[in-house]
Write a protein that holds these residues in place. Structure first.
Motif, PDB file in Angstrom:
ATOM      1  N   ARG A 176      43.991  42.777  40.071  1.00 17.82           N
ATOM      2  CA  ARG A 176      43.160  42.660  38.961  1.00 17.82           C
ATOM      3  C   ARG A 176      43.807  41.795  38.004  1.00 17.82           C
ATOM      4  O   ARG A 176      43.231  40.940  37.035  1.00 17.82           O
ATOM      5  N   ARG A 247      40.478  43.254  42.773  1.00 15.06           N
ATOM      6  CA  ARG A 247      39.334  42.594  42.258  1.00 15.06           C
ATOM      7  C   ARG A 247      38.747  41.595  43.504  1.00 15.06           C
ATOM      8  O   ARG A 247      39.617  40.883  43.990  1.00 15.06           O
ATOM      9  N   GLU A 248      37.359  41.315  43.484  1.00 10.98           N
ATOM     10  CA  GLU A 248      36.883  40.566  44.603  1.00 10.98           C
ATOM     11  C   GLU A 248      36.915  39.064  44.017  1.00 10.98           C
ATOM     12  O   GLU A 248      36.696  38.669  42.969  1.00 10.98           O
TER      13      GLU A 248
END
Length: 302
Positions: A176, A247-248
């Motif tokens: 992230r 996070r993607e």
């Protein structure tokens, strides 16, 4: 007090609650329990009234257990396992034989928390052994009849035949906080050879002509996830495995689209006659619980 005790021990109410909580949908629970949605909803309302507690939160995407519901779900699983085991032993309806079942590690936690405990409770005399490995290794073990049954992803080397259970949802996963995608050579955390998601990642990057290097390699999905969370690398994971520390990533970070793959159910070529009924019973349960929706609670992979 007697009414509360009787309602709390109503196994039919508990079974419907368990199905809805695990599947994340009243409609899916109704299909599994061979009842109408309204009947499932009424059973859960009766259980909530008897316990004087809200057990499920209803939303546009389905239902999720409340904190009380999560606690009850754990106790309901144990109670139903004990009940079904007693019935199987004393009614003489239990299956026998040895059953070796293989599955990718990524899905072990979901299956061990739901399908396999229920199977062993229904059939306590079956000697079940569950094995986790990469899809490539599971395929080799099936070919040698070291496994009776396995869930295998159709990459990197697809096995012939098999029944499609669900389609996976692979995504690029990054830490992230750290920005790793803009590096000239993309640092990756990967499984070793024979891993479907390793193949998805490397094939996609090579089609794009993007440089990459393996900064972390492990046979453990949890170790790969930790490498991502700590900002060491980027990896490809099932979307449902993303944690708050990840996070993607995607096209905005210059990463290529990933192909999808299928989870398929495969039988060994040779299964001993005494084990065949148990193998068929587990296969039927896997189809019932996993077909189209996969192992994630409330998740539907299409």
């Amino acid at each position: 007090m007697s009414e509360v005790g009787a309602a709390a021990l109503d196994l039919e109410l508990l079974r419907s609650f368990q199905a809805a909580a695990q599947l994340g949908s009243l409609a899916a629970a109704a299909e599994q329990r061979h009842r109408t949605v309204s009947a499932i909803s009424m059973q859960i309302k009766r259980l909530e009234a008897a316990l004087n507690a809200r057990l499920l939160e209803r939303g546009p995407r389905g239902v999720i257990p409340t904190a009380t519901g999560e606690a009850l779900l754990q106790e309901a699983r144990e109670l139903l396992r004990m009940h079904d085991g007693i019935v199987a032993r004393y009614a003489g309806q239990g299956l026998r034989g040895r059953l070796r079942f293989g599955l990718p590690e990524d899905y072990a936690r979901a299956l061990l928390g739901d399908v396999l405990p229920e199977f062993t409770s229904r059939h306590p005399d079956v000697l079940l052994e569950a094995v986790t490995a990469t899809s490539g290794e599971l395929g080799r073990q099936l070919g040698r009849s070291r496994l009776h049954l396995a869930v295998v992803l159709d990459r990197p080397v697809p096995l012939p035949g098999g029944e499609t259970l669900w389609r996976t949802s692979p995504v690029w996963a990054g830490p992230r906080a750290a920005g790793l995608a803009d590096r000239e050579s993309l640092p990756l955390a990967l499984h070793e050879v024979d891993c479907p998601y390793r193949a998805l990642a490397t094939e996609a990057l090579e089609r794009l002509g993007r440089s990459w290097h393996a900064v972390f390699t492990s046979t453990s999905i949890h170790a790969v996830e930790r490498a991502v969370e700590m900002g060491l690398a980027i990896s490809v994971l099932d979307r449902e495995r993303l944690t708050p520390a990840m996070r993607e990533l995607g096209s905005a970070e210059g990463l290529p689209a990933l192909d999808r793959c299928e989870a398929r159910l495969h039988f060994a070529r040779h299964i001993e006659a005494e084990s065949r009924p148990a193998v068929e019973a587990l296969a039927a349960m896997l189809r019932e619980r996993l077909q189209e929706r996969g192992p994630w609670r409330g998740g539907v992979t299409v």
